[in-house]
Write a protein that holds these residues in place. Structure first.
Motif, PDB file in Angstrom:
ATOM      1  N   ALA A  18      -5.304  24.749 -25.787  1.00 51.35           N
ATOM      2  CA  ALA A  18      -5.300  23.361 -26.541  1.00 51.35           C
ATOM      3  C   ALA A  18      -5.441  22.206 -25.563  1.00 51.35           C
ATOM      4  O   ALA A  18      -6.189  21.572 -25.672  1.00 51.35           O
ATOM      5  CB  ALA A  18      -4.361  23.316 -27.775  1.00 51.35           C
ATOM      6  N   ALA A  19      -4.910  22.443 -24.623  1.00 50.38           N
ATOM      7  CA  ALA A  19      -4.602  21.280 -23.531  1.00 50.38           C
ATOM      8  C   ALA A  19      -6.126  21.106 -22.767  1.00 50.38           C
ATOM      9  O   ALA A  19      -6.739  20.119 -22.595  1.00 50.38           O
ATOM     10  CB  ALA A  19      -3.512  21.381 -22.706  1.00 50.38           C
TER      11      ALA A  19
ATOM     12  N   ALA B 275       3.904  21.315 -27.134  1.00 52.45           N
ATOM     13  CA  ALA B 275       4.150  19.815 -27.385  1.00 52.45           C
ATOM     14  C   ALA B 275       3.445  18.870 -26.578  1.00 52.45           C
ATOM     15  O   ALA B 275       2.985  17.852 -27.155  1.00 52.45           O
ATOM     16  CB  ALA B 275       5.692  19.515 -27.519  1.00 52.45           C
ATOM     17  N   VAL B 276       3.522  19.075 -25.372  1.00 61.05           N
ATOM     18  CA  VAL B 276       2.617  18.261 -24.407  1.00 61.05           C
ATOM     19  C   VAL B 276       1.248  18.282 -24.988  1.00 61.05           C
ATOM     20  O   VAL B 276       0.462  17.144 -24.666  1.00 61.05           O
ATOM     21  CB  VAL B 276       2.918  18.752 -23.021  1.00 61.05           C
ATOM     22  CG1 VAL B 276       1.785  18.253 -22.031  1.00 61.05           C
ATOM     23  CG2 VAL B 276       4.387  18.406 -22.472  1.00 61.05           C
TER      24      VAL B 276
ATOM     25  N   ARG C  62       2.289  16.525 -16.684  1.00 62.55           N
ATOM     26  CA  ARG C  62       3.302  16.110 -17.596  1.00 62.55           C
ATOM     27  C   ARG C  62       4.074  17.466 -17.848  1.00 62.55           C
ATOM     28  O   ARG C  62       5.465  17.391 -17.721  1.00 62.55           O
ATOM     29  CB  ARG C  62       3.048  15.640 -19.266  1.00 62.55           C
ATOM     30  CG  ARG C  62       3.983  14.939 -19.873  1.00 62.55           C
ATOM     31  CD  ARG C  62       3.576  14.170 -21.041  1.00 62.55           C
ATOM     32  NE  ARG C  62       4.798  13.570 -21.540  1.00 62.55           N
ATOM     33  CZ  ARG C  62       5.016  13.532 -22.928  1.00 62.55           C
ATOM     34  NH1 ARG C  62       4.326  14.440 -23.750  1.00 62.55           N
ATOM     35  NH2 ARG C  62       6.192  13.092 -23.385  1.00 62.55           N
ATOM     36  N   ARG C  63       3.665  18.613 -18.237  1.00 66.29           N
ATOM     37  CA  ARG C  63       4.259  19.818 -18.479  1.00 66.29           C
ATOM     38  C   ARG C  63       5.246  20.398 -17.201  1.00 66.29           C
ATOM     39  O   ARG C  63       6.380  20.886 -17.195  1.00 66.29           O
ATOM     40  CB  ARG C  63       3.587  20.904 -18.802  1.00 66.29           C
ATOM     41  CG  ARG C  63       2.502  21.672 -17.969  1.00 66.29           C
ATOM     42  CD  ARG C  63       1.672  22.703 -18.671  1.00 66.29           C
ATOM     43  NE  ARG C  63       2.301  23.895 -18.985  1.00 66.29           N
ATOM     44  CZ  ARG C  63       2.104  24.971 -18.315  1.00 66.29           C
ATOM     45  NH1 ARG C  63       1.319  24.883 -17.499  1.00 66.29           N
ATOM     46  NH2 ARG C  63       2.750  26.094 -18.802  1.00 66.29           N
TER      47      ARG C  63
ATOM     48  N   ALA D  93       6.684  19.151 -32.030  1.00 71.65           N
ATOM     49  CA  ALA D  93       6.278  18.178 -31.364  1.00 71.65           C
ATOM     50  C   ALA D  93       7.213  17.059 -31.346  1.00 71.65           C
ATOM     51  O   ALA D  93       7.670  16.464 -30.351  1.00 71.65           O
ATOM     52  CB  ALA D  93       4.946  17.850 -31.175  1.00 71.65           C
ATOM     53  N   THR D  94       7.616  16.730 -32.628  1.00 70.87           N
ATOM     54  CA  THR D  94       8.559  15.307 -32.728  1.00 70.87           C
ATOM     55  C   THR D  94      10.049  15.694 -31.884  1.00 70.87           C
ATOM     56  O   THR D  94      10.737  15.078 -31.445  1.00 70.87           O
ATOM     57  CB  THR D  94       8.618  15.158 -34.264  1.00 70.87           C
ATOM     58  OG1 THR D  94       7.450  14.643 -34.537  1.00 70.87           O
ATOM     59  CG2 THR D  94       9.635  13.852 -34.302  1.00 70.87           C
ATOM     60  N   ARG D  95      10.453  17.028 -32.265  1.00 75.63           N
ATOM     61  CA  ARG D  95      11.803  17.463 -31.873  1.00 75.63           C
ATOM     62  C   ARG D  95      11.585  17.317 -30.442  1.00 75.63           C
ATOM     63  O   ARG D  95      12.681  16.913 -29.766  1.00 75.63           O
ATOM     64  CB  ARG D  95      12.157  18.610 -32.531  1.00 75.63           C
ATOM     65  CG  ARG D  95      12.729  18.829 -33.770  1.00 75.63           C
ATOM     66  CD  ARG D  95      13.467  20.071 -34.061  1.00 75.63           C
ATOM     67  NE  ARG D  95      12.311  21.085 -34.068  1.00 75.63           N
ATOM     68  CZ  ARG D  95      11.456  21.479 -35.237  1.00 75.63           C
ATOM     69  NH1 ARG D  95      11.547  20.678 -36.358  1.00 75.63           N
ATOM     70  NH2 ARG D  95      10.746  22.532 -34.967  1.00 75.63           N
TER      71      ARG D  95
END
Length: 203
Positions: A101-102, A162-163, A13-14, A188-190
């Motif tokens: 984190a991912a 965010a991903v 995704r990134r 993350a929402t933005r």
């Protein structure tokens, strides 16, 4: 070029979002390393997602290497990395934390959803879970009040963090709560509202 892999992978995704934000033309092929092993193997014997199939038929793996190639193709003035040394250092630092984190979230997913229950390690699961929370806590302390992490516009740090956040929330509901990481959650929402993120949405 063809980007191969499922968008529920944070690394696929990134890569997808980066290509969109840089204006790199590519085709996306959704193949799972589990469900479509034979088809993936035919494209790349490593069966590693993401895989980038180049125009000459060669392949490239590892999201950071693929993104470095996208940055090269995009040319001057389009980079998702800041030019100012201090901002670049911060961007690379936060990108690395987002990747951590991912990676830990992927490890936790494999331990809880893929590995058979009778061979799971509670100690390993507790350790990885703690690392995920500690990493997000560290990111939370560095988010600040600005819209984006490293300047006036989104950078690779915003994409990766965010991903990772979305993946953790998707694979481990309840593990991290918005109220514990309010700045990170708002960031993350933005990011998820950006066109490139919406194009890379997954169920």
């Amino acid at each position: 070029m063809k980007l191969v892999g499922m968008l529920d992978s944070p690394f696929v995704r990134r890569s997808f979002i980066t290509a969109r934000m840089l204006g790199i033309p590519f085709e996306h092929q959704s193949l799972s390393v589990f469900r479509h092993f034979d088809a993936f193997h035919a494209l790349n014997p490593l069966v590693k997602a993401p895989t980038l199939v180049l125009d000459d038929g060669g392949t490239m793996v590892d999201s950071s290497q693929i993104i470095a190639w996208f940055e090269h193709l995009a040319g001057p003035g389009k980079s998702l990395l800041p030019a100012e040394p201090a901002d670049l250092q911060r961007c690379l630092q936060l990108t690395g934390w987002g990747l951590a984190a991912a990676e830990k979230s992927v490890q936790r997913y494999y331990e809880t959803a893929v590995r058979p229950r009778d061979v799971r390690s509670p100690d390993w699961l507790e350790r990885v879970t703690g690392q995920i929370r500690d990493t997000y806590a560290m990111i939370e302390r560095h988010v600040g009040d600005a819209d984006w992490l490293c300047g006036a516009r989104p950078t690779q740090a915003d994409i990766t963090v965010a991903v990772a956040w979305r993946f953790t929330r998707f694979t481990a509901p309840g593990l991290v709560d918005d109220s514990d990481y309010p700045h990170l959650s708002a960031l993350a929402t933005r990011a998820e509202g950006l066109p490139a993120f919406r194009a890379a949405d997954f169920p």
